[in-house]
Design an enzyme around this catalytic site. Structure first.
Site, PDB file in Angstrom:
ATOM      1  N   LEU A 130       0.865  -1.170   0.000  1.00 46.06           N
ATOM      2  CA  LEU A 130       0.000   0.000   0.000  1.00 46.06           C
ATOM      3  C   LEU A 130       0.902   1.220   0.000  1.00 46.06           C
ATOM      4  O   LEU A 130       1.971   1.209   0.609  1.00 46.06           O
ATOM      5  CB  LEU A 130      -0.896   0.048   1.237  1.00 46.06           C
ATOM      6  CG  LEU A 130      -2.076  -0.921   1.364  1.00 46.06           C
ATOM      7  CD1 LEU A 130      -2.856  -0.610   2.633  1.00 46.06           C
ATOM      8  CD2 LEU A 130      -2.987  -0.857   0.155  1.00 46.06           C
ATOM      9  N   ASP A 131       0.464   2.288  -0.649  1.00 48.33           N
ATOM     10  CA  ASP A 131       1.197   3.537  -0.552  1.00 48.33           C
ATOM     11  C   ASP A 131       1.292   3.963   0.907  1.00 48.33           C
ATOM     12  O   ASP A 131       0.402   3.673   1.717  1.00 48.33           O
ATOM     13  CB  ASP A 131       0.483   4.647  -1.325  1.00 48.33           C
ATOM     14  CG  ASP A 131       0.462   4.413  -2.823  1.00 48.33           C
ATOM     15  OD1 ASP A 131       1.336   3.667  -3.298  1.00 48.33           O
ATOM     16  OD2 ASP A 131      -0.417   4.975  -3.494  1.00 48.33           O
ATOM     17  N   ARG A 132       2.348   4.686   1.234  1.00 50.39           N
ATOM     18  CA  ARG A 132       2.491   5.253   2.574  1.00 50.39           C
ATOM     19  C   ARG A 132       1.258   6.072   2.952  1.00 50.39           C
ATOM     20  O   ARG A 132       0.813   6.056   4.105  1.00 50.39           O
ATOM     21  CB  ARG A 132       3.743   6.125   2.625  1.00 50.39           C
ATOM     22  CG  ARG A 132       3.899   6.933   3.898  1.00 50.39           C
ATOM     23  CD  ARG A 132       5.208   7.725   3.903  1.00 50.39           C
ATOM     24  NE  ARG A 132       5.244   8.621   5.041  1.00 50.39           N
ATOM     25  CZ  ARG A 132       4.897   9.902   5.009  1.00 50.39           C
ATOM     26  NH1 ARG A 132       4.495  10.451   3.862  1.00 50.39           N
ATOM     27  NH2 ARG A 132       4.949  10.649   6.087  1.00 50.39           N
TER      28      ARG A 132
END
Length: 286
Positions: A130-132
């Site tokens: 997942l993106d940050r």
């Protein structure tokens, strides 16, 4: 405080560098000569498993290993939770702002490192990312013997992923609907962009709740392109609230008060060993 990333390895390429130090300084100029000298003094650089000093000669074909370091790493003031854990899988619920894997300025303050320490299991490996900026569910393999079977589920897209997002209204649309486009790498390097051509990205979109300023959407990526949900919502004229990359890059506000309002809410798949349906759900707020 200095924290350490897992060891990185490089097979030394053909070249005429006088020393290993000279190679490192040229290959990684952003690190700097003094930093490399410090790492060598701490035994953090090896060649073929042997700690090397500042005058160690360069040998093409040898295996160089080093630990990346980050000084004064910023604490991410939010905690992950564990939704499920057994001998094979760990499903974690990630907060906004916490990276999944070590990279750049984040080492200890990453979901994977936190979980390895929390569970005492160095075999933990994230099966997807997942993106940050995105919160929600992340699945980890807990042991090598069963890893390939679960990795195959992600590789073959046999896992249903449901996201929720807060974004401006789309009153002219009839829901649910499917949005498709062709995505390729854009500029700067971290962005994606829509281009003409056959679609390679597909998202199912529905509305869960209609607010005055923002609607809560249900997003189901049929494909798994980088930033797909963010690009598609921005292209529809409803960029996800808090997005600093789409439709235009803008400076991220300091602190942690303005998250990207995107949540990986639910994961569903058939267990490759038991055949049983598995469903996991995040309890976080989008």
């Amino acid at each position: 405080m200095v924290t350490h990333l897992p060891t990185s390895r490089i097979v030394l390429p053909p070249g005429n560098w006088p020393s290993v130090l000279d190679f490192l300084c040229e290959r990684f100029p952003a690190v700097g000569r003094e930093a490399w000298l410090g790492r060598m003094a701490r035994g953090a650089v090896t060649v073929d498993g042997i700690v090397v000093h500042r005058l160690a000669p360069y040998r093409p074909g040898a295996v160089l290993a080093y630990r990346r370091e980050v000084e004064n790493e910023e604490r991410i003031p939010f905690e992950e939770s564990i939704v499920y854990a057994d001998d094979d899988l760990v499903v974690a619920d990630k907060p906004h702002f916490l990276p999944v894997m070590p990279a750049g300025q984040y080492v200890e303050e990453t979901l994977s490192v936190r979980l390895v320490r929390r569970l005492g299991n160095p075999d933990l490996v994230a099966l997807h990312r997942l993106d940050r900026a995105t919160a929600g569910l992340v699945v980890f393999s807990a042991r090598p013997s069963s890893r390939d079977a679960y990795t195959r589920l992600f590789r073959e897209r046999a896992i249903a992923k449901i996201y929720e997002a807060l974004a401006p209204p789309l009153p002219e649309r009839t829901f649910p609907f499917v949005y498709e486009s062709r995505l390729e790498r854009g500029e700067p390097f971290f962005r994606m962009r829509e281009v003409p051509g056959p679609p390679n990205a597909c998202t199912r979109i529905d509305v869960i709740e209609r607010g005055d300023r923002l609607w809560r959407y249900r997003l189901e990526p049929v494909t798994g392109r980088k930033h797909q949900l963010r690009v598609h919502m921005a292209a529809l004229g409803a960029p996800i609230d808090g997005d600093t990359v789409y439709p235009d890059v803008r400076e991220e506000l300091p602190g942690f008060a303005h998250p990207l309002r995107l949540l990986a809410r639910e994961l569903r798949f058939e267990d490759p060993f038991t055949g049983e349906p598995r469903t996991f759900r995040s309890e976080r707020q989008v």
